[in-house]
Design a protein around this motif. Sequence first.
Motif, PDB file in Angstrom:
ATOM      1  N   LEU A  74     -23.394  47.189  10.255  1.00  0.00           N
ATOM      2  CA  LEU A  74     -22.759  46.165   9.429  1.00  0.00           C
ATOM      3  C   LEU A  74     -22.981  44.771  10.004  1.00  0.00           C
ATOM      4  O   LEU A  74     -23.163  43.804   9.245  1.00  0.00           O
ATOM      5  N   LYS A  75     -23.012  44.648  11.320  1.00  0.00           N
ATOM      6  CA  LYS A  75     -23.298  43.357  11.949  1.00  0.00           C
ATOM      7  C   LYS A  75     -24.709  42.900  11.585  1.00  0.00           C
ATOM      8  O   LYS A  75     -24.926  41.732  11.243  1.00  0.00           O
ATOM      9  N   VAL A  76     -25.669  43.802  11.649  1.00  0.00           N
ATOM     10  CA  VAL A  76     -27.049  43.468  11.284  1.00  0.00           C
ATOM     11  C   VAL A  76     -27.108  43.076   9.807  1.00  0.00           C
ATOM     12  O   VAL A  76     -27.709  42.056   9.449  1.00  0.00           O
ATOM     13  N   LEU A  77     -26.488  43.874   8.937  1.00  0.00           N
ATOM     14  CA  LEU A  77     -26.520  43.575   7.509  1.00  0.00           C
ATOM     15  C   LEU A  77     -25.827  42.259   7.192  1.00  0.00           C
ATOM     16  O   LEU A  77     -26.300  41.498   6.326  1.00  0.00           O
ATOM     17  N   ASP A  78     -24.735  41.959   7.873  1.00  0.00           N
ATOM     18  CA  ASP A  78     -24.058  40.678   7.657  1.00  0.00           C
ATOM     19  C   ASP A  78     -24.971  39.513   8.026  1.00  0.00           C
ATOM     20  O   ASP A  78     -25.023  38.510   7.321  1.00  0.00           O
ATOM     21  N   ALA A  79     -25.701  39.656   9.126  1.00  0.00           N
ATOM     22  CA  ALA A  79     -26.625  38.596   9.552  1.00  0.00           C
ATOM     23  C   ALA A  79     -27.758  38.409   8.544  1.00  0.00           C
ATOM     24  O   ALA A  79     -28.289  37.299   8.397  1.00  0.00           O
ATOM     25  N   LEU A  80     -28.125  39.490   7.851  1.00  0.00           N
ATOM     26  CA  LEU A  80     -29.228  39.449   6.879  1.00  0.00           C
ATOM     27  C   LEU A  80     -28.755  39.170   5.450  1.00  0.00           C
ATOM     28  O   LEU A  80     -29.560  39.227   4.514  1.00  0.00           O
ATOM     29  N   ALA A  81     -27.460  38.855   5.289  1.00  0.00           N
ATOM     30  CA  ALA A  81     -26.909  38.594   3.959  1.00  0.00           C
ATOM     31  C   ALA A  81     -27.742  37.526   3.253  1.00  0.00           C
ATOM     32  O   ALA A  81     -28.138  36.527   3.842  1.00  0.00           O
ATOM     33  N   GLY A  82     -28.032  37.775   1.983  1.00  0.00           N
ATOM     34  CA  GLY A  82     -28.814  36.841   1.189  1.00  0.00           C
ATOM     35  C   GLY A  82     -30.306  37.118   1.204  1.00  0.00           C
ATOM     36  O   GLY A  82     -31.053  36.546   0.415  1.00  0.00           O
ATOM     37  N   LEU A  83     -30.744  37.987   2.113  1.00  0.00           N
ATOM     38  CA  LEU A  83     -32.149  38.381   2.164  1.00  0.00           C
ATOM     39  C   LEU A  83     -32.322  39.704   1.433  1.00  0.00           C
ATOM     40  O   LEU A  83     -31.393  40.507   1.351  1.00  0.00           O
ATOM     41  N   ASP A  84     -33.514  39.929   0.909  1.00  0.00           N
ATOM     42  CA  ASP A  84     -33.774  41.126   0.105  1.00  0.00           C
ATOM     43  C   ASP A  84     -34.091  42.307   1.018  1.00  0.00           C
ATOM     44  O   ASP A  84     -35.247  42.630   1.270  1.00  0.00           O
ATOM     45  N   VAL A  85     -33.026  42.934   1.527  1.00  0.00           N
ATOM     46  CA  VAL A  85     -33.141  44.118   2.382  1.00  0.00           C
ATOM     47  C   VAL A  85     -32.233  45.209   1.829  1.00  0.00           C
ATOM     48  O   VAL A  85     -31.270  44.920   1.112  1.00  0.00           O
ATOM     49  N   TRP A  86     -32.548  46.448   2.176  1.00  0.00           N
ATOM     50  CA  TRP A  86     -31.724  47.587   1.759  1.00  0.00           C
ATOM     51  C   TRP A  86     -31.826  48.651   2.840  1.00  0.00           C
ATOM     52  O   TRP A  86     -32.804  48.725   3.581  1.00  0.00           O
ATOM     53  N   VAL A  87     -30.806  49.474   2.931  1.00  0.00           N
ATOM     54  CA  VAL A  87     -30.731  50.507   3.958  1.00  0.00           C
ATOM     55  C   VAL A  87     -31.482  51.740   3.467  1.00  0.00           C
ATOM     56  O   VAL A  87     -31.295  52.182   2.335  1.00  0.00           O
TER      57      VAL A  87
END
Length: 161
Positions: free
Chosen positions: A7-20
């Motif tokens: 979740l820390k990684v995903l929060d840092a990447l918020a707004g970028l087009d990434v998915w798990v």
Amino acid sequence: MTAERVLKVLDALAGLDVWVDGGWGVDALVGRQTRTHGDLDLGVARPELDRVVEVLGGLGYDITDARYVEVTVQLTHADGHRVDLHPSTPMPGGGTEQLDFDGNTYLIPPAVDGWIGGQQVRCMPVSAQRRSHEGYELRPQDVHDMRLLDGIDLEHGRGGG
């Protein structure tokens, strides 16, 4: 890798087009953590790959394997956690096109909602998860993941039991 770190990684990447995707992606589709995870696999829209690597660098991740940059880029934190990026090309009708190690391309449908640690995340859909488990001998964790995929309620998006 823990759910908190994911979740820390995903929060840092918020707004970028990434998915798990990968194991955490399966657990996100099921809606709960079902096993331990040695890494975090992320799909990333190819135009944003450099920015994603830059953001992860700010979190202490360094590229440790980019031999196959068209297919995957591996980053490792000094503490030993790993993030594997899987770049793919956005398609006009939605979704992305990903390249495999044999040079074949396949369509990944648009990301769907999943849940990690009670937080909603974007993740690779079931059909693409199944496709990503083809063409190699399944390890025990892959067999586990495939069984979970078999139990997902496609209508409601959450796994049973």
